[in-house]
Design a protein around this motif. Structure first.
Motif, PDB file in Angstrom:
ATOM      1  N   UNK A 209       0.843  -1.185   0.000  1.00 23.09           N
ATOM      2  CA  UNK A 209       0.000   0.000   0.000  1.00 23.09           C
ATOM      3  C   UNK A 209       0.880   1.238   0.000  1.00 23.09           C
ATOM      4  N   UNK A 210       0.364   2.313  -0.556  1.00 20.35           N
ATOM      5  CA  UNK A 210       1.027   3.615  -0.536  1.00 20.35           C
ATOM      6  C   UNK A 210       0.224   4.515   0.389  1.00 20.35           C
ATOM      7  N   UNK A 211       0.892   5.350   1.159  1.00 24.48           N
ATOM      8  CA  UNK A 211       0.179   6.231   2.087  1.00 24.48           C
ATOM      9  C   UNK A 211       0.263   7.680   1.598  1.00 24.48           C
ATOM     10  N   UNK A 212      -0.890   8.320   1.537  1.00 25.02           N
ATOM     11  CA  UNK A 212      -0.978   9.721   1.125  1.00 25.02           C
ATOM     12  C   UNK A 212      -2.236  10.319   1.758  1.00 25.02           C
ATOM     13  N   UNK A 213      -2.504  11.607   1.490  1.00 24.94           N
ATOM     14  CA  UNK A 213      -3.767  12.199   1.924  1.00 24.94           C
ATOM     15  C   UNK A 213      -4.863  11.712   0.988  1.00 24.94           C
ATOM     16  N   UNK A 214      -5.920  11.149   1.548  1.00 31.80           N
ATOM     17  CA  UNK A 214      -7.058  10.693   0.752  1.00 31.80           C
ATOM     18  C   UNK A 214      -8.322  11.438   1.175  1.00 31.80           C
ATOM     19  N   UNK A 215      -9.168  11.756   0.208  1.00 35.83           N
ATOM     20  CA  UNK A 215     -10.424  12.470   0.468  1.00 35.83           C
ATOM     21  C   UNK A 215     -11.512  11.499   0.905  1.00 35.83           C
ATOM     22  N   UNK A 216     -11.622  10.366   0.204  1.00 38.59           N
ATOM     23  CA  UNK A 216     -12.555   9.280   0.511  1.00 38.59           C
ATOM     24  C   UNK A 216     -14.017   9.566   0.224  1.00 38.59           C
ATOM     25  N   UNK A 217     -14.306  10.700  -0.429  1.00 38.22           N
ATOM     26  CA  UNK A 217     -15.662  10.978  -0.896  1.00 38.22           C
ATOM     27  C   UNK A 217     -15.569  11.871  -2.136  1.00 38.22           C
TER      28      UNK A 217
END
Length: 354
Positions: A209-217
């Motif tokens: 997995x890569x980690x970043x800022x996600x909005x999720x909507x």
């Protein structure tokens, strides 16, 4: 283009009114420079937090508050949503300016925050009357929307001091475990158990997995478009689910809402964005475009698609649970259990295809 194309709110739903006097007093003390009487309207598009437009003679602002009734742990946290957007604004300029927050529930019966109002077009199920989108413009809007999502995913969250917004590593496992738990807790007698889908997701977790800022909507009805050029995005809304997560999971979330021209009648009957008009990308084109821009090999996306659909089923079921137990009277929620069946059907179709 005329002003009528700009997104506007409607009448406040019964039982969701705001107390005017204590709210106005708080606004005058904490925001200031609000002239004339306060006129309150409510947005109907959201199915989670309640969103209002507070109009004054000299400006309009937006108020967000959680719904009434039982809520999932960690959901509808107005303080977190306010602080996250405040921190993100300097490195991602599509976030609205935050104006104020309070956890004093004596004012309106819940915590809330207020923010600037973007004056623009929000493409919901259809574009507003008066907005004509050519095939070329539809294609460009898809590209601009995906480019903005990619821009968010590429923010250096460590340099921006945003490491506090999520746990990061282990996100994929936590999401699968968390949504299985939430779905089971919100399950009512008239929806599927989902066991096959749950077991498949747990057995097919990606190795990396890569980690970043996600909005999720991230979808079109959470984007505000320029009223002068509807292919340009001036704002991104609804950050309540944003965190540090995996970008492909974020894209899978977006694809769950992406209805394309060839989809069946039930998908089209529940669509919330105009992704089926001529020129819009298909879901596979979205995947290909994103992966090419990010330097990834377009690969089997089944896990992320199934995850996005199952997560959406969990969200819909949590909303329906409130209606089922008479914690909300919003008639739009009455038949949501049918959509839960449909989303599980979509999950199983992808699993069988794979």
């Amino acid at each position: 283009m005329t002003k009528s194309i700009v997104d506007t709110a409607g009448s406040v739903r019964e039982g969701e009114e705001l107390p005017i006097e204590p709210l106005r007093k708080w606004l005058d003390e904490n925001i200031g420079d609000l002239q004339g009487e306060m006129h309150i309207t409510q947005y109907s598009g959201g199915a989670s937090n309640w969103t209002y437009c507070l109009a004054f003679d000299n400006r309009s602002i937006i108020l967000r508050r959680p719904p009434k009734g039982t809520k999932a742990r960690g959901a509808h946290d107005m303080g977190r949503e306010y602080r996250l957007q405040n921190a993100l604004k300097p490195v991602y300029n599509k976030v609205p300016n935050m104006l104020g927050y309070t956890d004093d529930e004596s004012i309106i019966g819940a915590e809330f925050y207020v923010m600037e109002k973007f004056e623009g077009i929000i493409p919901r199920k259809h574009f507003p009357r008066g907005v004509e989108i050519s095939e070329a413009q539809a294609r460009k809007l898809c590209e601009v929307a995906l480019d903005d999502l990619i821009s968010l995913h590429n923010v250096d969250y460590k340099s921006a001091n945003l490491e506090h917004i999520g746990k990061g590593e282990g996100y994929t496992q936590r999401q699968i475990t968390g949504w299985i738990t939430r779905y089971n807790k919100a399950k009512t007698w008239n929806v599927p158990s989902g066991k096959k889908v749950m077991n498949w997701l747990e057995a097919n977790l990606p190795e990396k997995e890569t980690i970043c800022i996600t909005h999720n909507d991230y979808r079109f009805d959470n984007l505000v478009l320029s009223k002068d050029d509807p292919t340009q995005i001036i704002g991104v809304l609804d950050w309540e689910l944003a965190t540090l997560g995996d970008p492909l999971m974020d894209l899978g979330n977006s694809l769950a809402y992406w209805v394309e021209a060839g989809d069946d009648f039930l998908a089209k009957s529940t669509q919330r964005q105009p992704t089926d008009i001529p020129g819009m990308m298909t879901r596979q084109e979205v995947i290909n475009y994103y992966c090419t821009k990010q330097g990834l090999e377009p690969k089997a996306f089944d896990f992320y698609e199934v995850y996005g659909l199952f997560r959406l089923a969990g969200i819909v079921q949590q909303i329906y649970y409130r209606y089922h137990h008479k914690q909300t009277r919003n008639p739009a929620y009455k038949t949501m259990w049918i959509f839960v069946h449909y989303l599980m059907y979509r999950c199983n179709k992808i699993i069988k295809r794979g």
